[in-house]
Write a protein that holds these residues in place. Sequence first.
Motif, PDB file in Angstrom:
ATOM      1  N   MET A   1      23.182  65.837  58.194  1.00 32.89           N
ATOM      2  CA  MET A   1      24.194  64.963  57.652  1.00 32.89           C
ATOM      3  C   MET A   1      23.760  64.515  56.257  1.00 32.89           C
ATOM      4  SD  MET A   1      24.934  60.938  58.729  1.00 32.89           S
ATOM      5  CE  MET A   1      24.862  61.227  60.429  1.00 32.89           C
ATOM      6  N   ILE A   2      24.739  64.396  55.360  1.00 30.16           N
ATOM      7  CA  ILE A   2      24.497  63.802  54.043  1.00 30.16           C
ATOM      8  C   ILE A   2      24.915  62.339  54.167  1.00 30.16           C
ATOM      9  CG2 ILE A   2      24.981  63.906  51.571  1.00 30.16           C
ATOM     10  CD1 ILE A   2      23.759  66.482  52.838  1.00 30.16           C
ATOM     11  N   PHE A   3      23.974  61.430  53.973  1.00 27.63           N
ATOM     12  CA  PHE A   3      24.204  59.993  54.101  1.00 27.63           C
ATOM     13  C   PHE A   3      24.105  59.383  52.708  1.00 27.63           C
ATOM     14  CE2 PHE A   3      22.827  55.612  54.977  1.00 27.63           C
ATOM     15  CZ  PHE A   3      23.810  55.229  55.870  1.00 27.63           C
ATOM     16  N   ILE A   4      25.146  58.673  52.296  1.00 24.49           N
ATOM     17  CA  ILE A   4      25.244  58.170  50.924  1.00 24.49           C
ATOM     18  C   ILE A   4      25.611  56.692  50.932  1.00 24.49           C
ATOM     19  CG2 ILE A   4      26.450  58.427  48.706  1.00 24.49           C
ATOM     20  CD1 ILE A   4      27.190  61.324  49.753  1.00 24.49           C
ATOM     21  N   VAL A   5      24.939  55.931  50.083  1.00 25.30           N
ATOM     22  CA  VAL A   5      25.285  54.530  49.849  1.00 25.30           C
ATOM     23  C   VAL A   5      25.432  54.354  48.340  1.00 25.30           C
ATOM     24  CG1 VAL A   5      24.591  52.117  50.106  1.00 25.30           C
ATOM     25  CG2 VAL A   5      23.992  53.782  51.879  1.00 25.30           C
ATOM     26  N   VAL A   6      26.554  53.795  47.917  1.00 28.57           N
ATOM     27  CA  VAL A   6      26.801  53.585  46.490  1.00 28.57           C
ATOM     28  C   VAL A   6      27.185  52.126  46.267  1.00 28.57           C
ATOM     29  CG1 VAL A   6      28.053  54.384  44.454  1.00 28.57           C
ATOM     30  CG2 VAL A   6      27.775  55.923  46.410  1.00 28.57           C
ATOM     31  N   LYS A   7      26.592  51.509  45.242  1.00 26.72           N
ATOM     32  CA  LYS A   7      26.933  50.140  44.862  1.00 26.72           C
ATOM     33  C   LYS A   7      27.748  50.172  43.570  1.00 26.72           C
ATOM     34  CE  LYS A   7      23.207  47.645  47.074  1.00 26.72           C
ATOM     35  NZ  LYS A   7      22.249  46.543  46.891  1.00 26.72           N
ATOM     36  N   PHE A   8      28.913  49.526  43.617  1.00 24.30           N
ATOM     37  CA  PHE A   8      29.828  49.458  42.479  1.00 24.30           C
ATOM     38  C   PHE A   8      29.931  48.015  42.015  1.00 24.30           C
ATOM     39  CE2 PHE A   8      31.108  53.093  44.976  1.00 24.30           C
ATOM     40  CZ  PHE A   8      31.516  54.042  44.052  1.00 24.30           C
ATOM     41  N   LYS A   9      29.622  47.762  40.748  1.00 27.74           N
ATOM     42  CA  LYS A   9      29.733  46.424  40.158  1.00 27.74           C
ATOM     43  C   LYS A   9      31.019  46.390  39.345  1.00 27.74           C
ATOM     44  CE  LYS A   9      27.623  42.598  38.366  1.00 27.74           C
ATOM     45  NZ  LYS A   9      27.735  41.388  39.104  1.00 27.74           N
ATOM     46  N   THR A  10      31.993  45.609  39.812  1.00 28.33           N
ATOM     47  CA  THR A  10      33.289  45.565  39.152  1.00 28.33           C
ATOM     48  C   THR A  10      33.336  44.520  38.044  1.00 28.33           C
ATOM     49  OG1 THR A  10      34.122  43.993  40.793  1.00 28.33           O
ATOM     50  CG2 THR A  10      34.526  46.337  41.216  1.00 28.33           C
ATOM     51  N   LYS A  11      34.217  44.765  37.086  1.00 24.06           N
ATOM     52  CA  LYS A  11      34.524  43.741  36.088  1.00 24.06           C
ATOM     53  C   LYS A  11      35.243  42.610  36.816  1.00 24.06           C
ATOM     54  CE  LYS A  11      35.165  47.080  32.362  1.00 24.06           C
ATOM     55  NZ  LYS A  11      36.167  47.742  31.504  1.00 24.06           N
ATOM     56  N   PRO A  12      34.977  41.357  36.450  1.00 18.54           N
ATOM     57  CA  PRO A  12      35.612  40.235  37.164  1.00 18.54           C
ATOM     58  C   PRO A  12      37.132  40.347  37.266  1.00 18.54           C
ATOM     59  CG  PRO A  12      33.899  39.416  35.722  1.00 18.54           C
ATOM     60  CD  PRO A  12      34.056  40.901  35.422  1.00 18.54           C
ATOM     61  N   GLU A  13      37.769  40.838  36.221  1.00 18.87           N
ATOM     62  CA  GLU A  13      39.238  40.924  36.244  1.00 18.87           C
ATOM     63  C   GLU A  13      39.741  42.047  37.177  1.00 18.87           C
ATOM     64  OE1 GLU A  13      37.928  43.192  32.472  1.00 18.87           O
ATOM     65  OE2 GLU A  13      37.285  41.402  33.573  1.00 18.87           O
ATOM     66  N   TRP A  14      38.851  42.906  37.637  1.00 16.17           N
ATOM     67  CA  TRP A  14      39.221  43.989  38.549  1.00 16.17           C
ATOM     68  C   TRP A  14      38.781  43.727  39.988  1.00 16.17           C
ATOM     69  CZ3 TRP A  14      42.196  48.265  38.303  1.00 16.17           C
ATOM     70  CH2 TRP A  14      42.675  48.622  37.044  1.00 16.17           C
ATOM     71  N   THR A  15      37.943  42.743  40.201  1.00 11.17           N
ATOM     72  CA  THR A  15      37.352  42.518  41.519  1.00 11.17           C
ATOM     73  C   THR A  15      38.404  42.390  42.618  1.00 11.17           C
ATOM     74  OG1 THR A  15      35.368  41.540  40.562  1.00 11.17           O
ATOM     75  CG2 THR A  15      35.853  40.987  42.850  1.00 11.17           C
ATOM     76  N   ASP A  16      39.420  41.592  42.418  1.00 11.35           N
ATOM     77  CA  ASP A  16      40.435  41.389  43.448  1.00 11.35           C
ATOM     78  C   ASP A  16      41.353  42.600  43.627  1.00 11.35           C
ATOM     79  OD1 ASP A  16      39.471  38.879  44.074  1.00 11.35           O
ATOM     80  OD2 ASP A  16      40.833  37.856  42.700  1.00 11.35           O
ATOM     81  N   ARG A  17      41.329  43.519  42.672  1.00  8.42           N
ATOM     82  CA  ARG A  17      42.184  44.717  42.740  1.00  8.42           C
ATOM     83  C   ARG A  17      41.407  45.979  43.109  1.00  8.42           C
ATOM     84  NH1 ARG A  17      44.775  45.224  37.139  1.00  8.42           N
ATOM     85  NH2 ARG A  17      42.842  44.295  36.427  1.00  8.42           N
ATOM     86  N   TRP A  18      40.094  45.860  43.262  1.00 12.69           N
ATOM     87  CA  TRP A  18      39.246  47.026  43.489  1.00 12.69           C
ATOM     88  C   TRP A  18      39.673  47.835  44.716  1.00 12.69           C
ATOM     89  CZ3 TRP A  18      36.224  50.267  41.131  1.00 12.69           C
ATOM     90  CH2 TRP A  18      35.393  51.107  41.866  1.00 12.69           C
ATOM     91  N   LEU A  19      39.856  47.176  45.843  1.00 12.74           N
ATOM     92  CA  LEU A  19      40.208  47.914  47.062  1.00 12.74           C
ATOM     93  C   LEU A  19      41.563  48.598  46.943  1.00 12.74           C
ATOM     94  CD1 LEU A  19      38.742  45.571  49.799  1.00 12.74           C
ATOM     95  CD2 LEU A  19      37.798  47.721  48.913  1.00 12.74           C
ATOM     96  N   ASP A  20      42.489  48.003  46.212  1.00  9.39           N
ATOM     97  CA  ASP A  20      43.769  48.671  45.963  1.00  9.39           C
ATOM     98  C   ASP A  20      43.564  49.919  45.100  1.00  9.39           C
ATOM     99  OD1 ASP A  20      45.250  46.794  47.407  1.00  9.39           O
ATOM    100  OD2 ASP A  20      45.560  45.533  45.637  1.00  9.39           O
ATOM    101  N   LEU A  21      42.692  49.804  44.106  1.00  9.91           N
ATOM    102  CA  LEU A  21      42.424  50.935  43.217  1.00  9.91           C
ATOM    103  C   LEU A  21      41.817  52.108  43.975  1.00  9.91           C
ATOM    104  CD1 LEU A  21      42.328  52.055  40.294  1.00  9.91           C
ATOM    105  CD2 LEU A  21      40.064  50.985  40.085  1.00  9.91           C
ATOM    106  N   VAL A  22      40.915  51.833  44.912  1.00 15.47           N
ATOM    107  CA  VAL A  22      40.219  52.916  45.614  1.00 15.47           C
ATOM    108  C   VAL A  22      40.943  53.394  46.884  1.00 15.47           C
ATOM    109  CG1 VAL A  22      37.974  52.250  44.683  1.00 15.47           C
ATOM    110  CG2 VAL A  22      38.683  51.376  46.933  1.00 15.47           C
ATOM    111  N   THR A  23      42.065  52.783  47.224  1.00 16.99           N
ATOM    112  CA  THR A  23      42.774  53.159  48.457  1.00 16.99           C
ATOM    113  C   THR A  23      43.162  54.637  48.509  1.00 16.99           C
ATOM    114  OG1 THR A  23      43.511  50.929  48.972  1.00 16.99           O
ATOM    115  CG2 THR A  23      44.852  52.726  49.833  1.00 16.99           C
ATOM    116  N   PRO A  24      43.765  55.220  47.468  1.00 18.58           N
ATOM    117  CA  PRO A  24      44.106  56.655  47.556  1.00 18.58           C
ATOM    118  C   PRO A  24      42.861  57.545  47.715  1.00 18.58           C
ATOM    119  CG  PRO A  24      45.274  55.613  45.736  1.00 18.58           C
ATOM    120  CD  PRO A  24      44.261  54.621  46.223  1.00 18.58           C
ATOM    121  N   PHE A  25      41.801  57.227  47.001  1.00 17.29           N
ATOM    122  CA  PHE A  25      40.544  57.979  47.084  1.00 17.29           C
ATOM    123  C   PHE A  25      39.954  57.869  48.485  1.00 17.29           C
ATOM    124  CE2 PHE A  25      35.816  57.863  45.886  1.00 17.29           C
ATOM    125  CZ  PHE A  25      35.675  59.233  45.923  1.00 17.29           C
TER     126      PHE A  25
END
Length: 107
Positions: A1-25
């Motif tokens: 298995m390939i096991f991956i952990v990624v940490k994403f640091k969002t811009k404050p103005e994008w923080t509340d919209r991040w999960l919406d942005l990544v939903t299609p992906f």
Amino acid sequence: MIFIVVKFKTKPEWTDRWLDLVTPFTAATRAEEGNLWFDWSRSVDDPTEFVLVEAFRDQAAGAAHVRSAHFETAMDELPQALESTPRIISQTIEAGGWSEMGEMTVG
């Protein structure tokens, strides 16, 4: 298995919209044949940091993911919302999924 952990640091103005942005992906990746899981969490210490835990069946599945159109789209779209380059750990491990924690038993 390939096991991956990624940490994403969002811009404050994008923080509340991040999960919406990544939903299609997220949806497209979860639909991939070799994807085992693709789960987002938010840091309890830093509300602008999101953690992605993902796994793929094998090297071939991981390579197919990186070559997919939705991965390419995400690599083009996500940087606009990020404060810095994501940090990643990617390892091949001998596992097929999650195991119960031996140090703690419930029920």
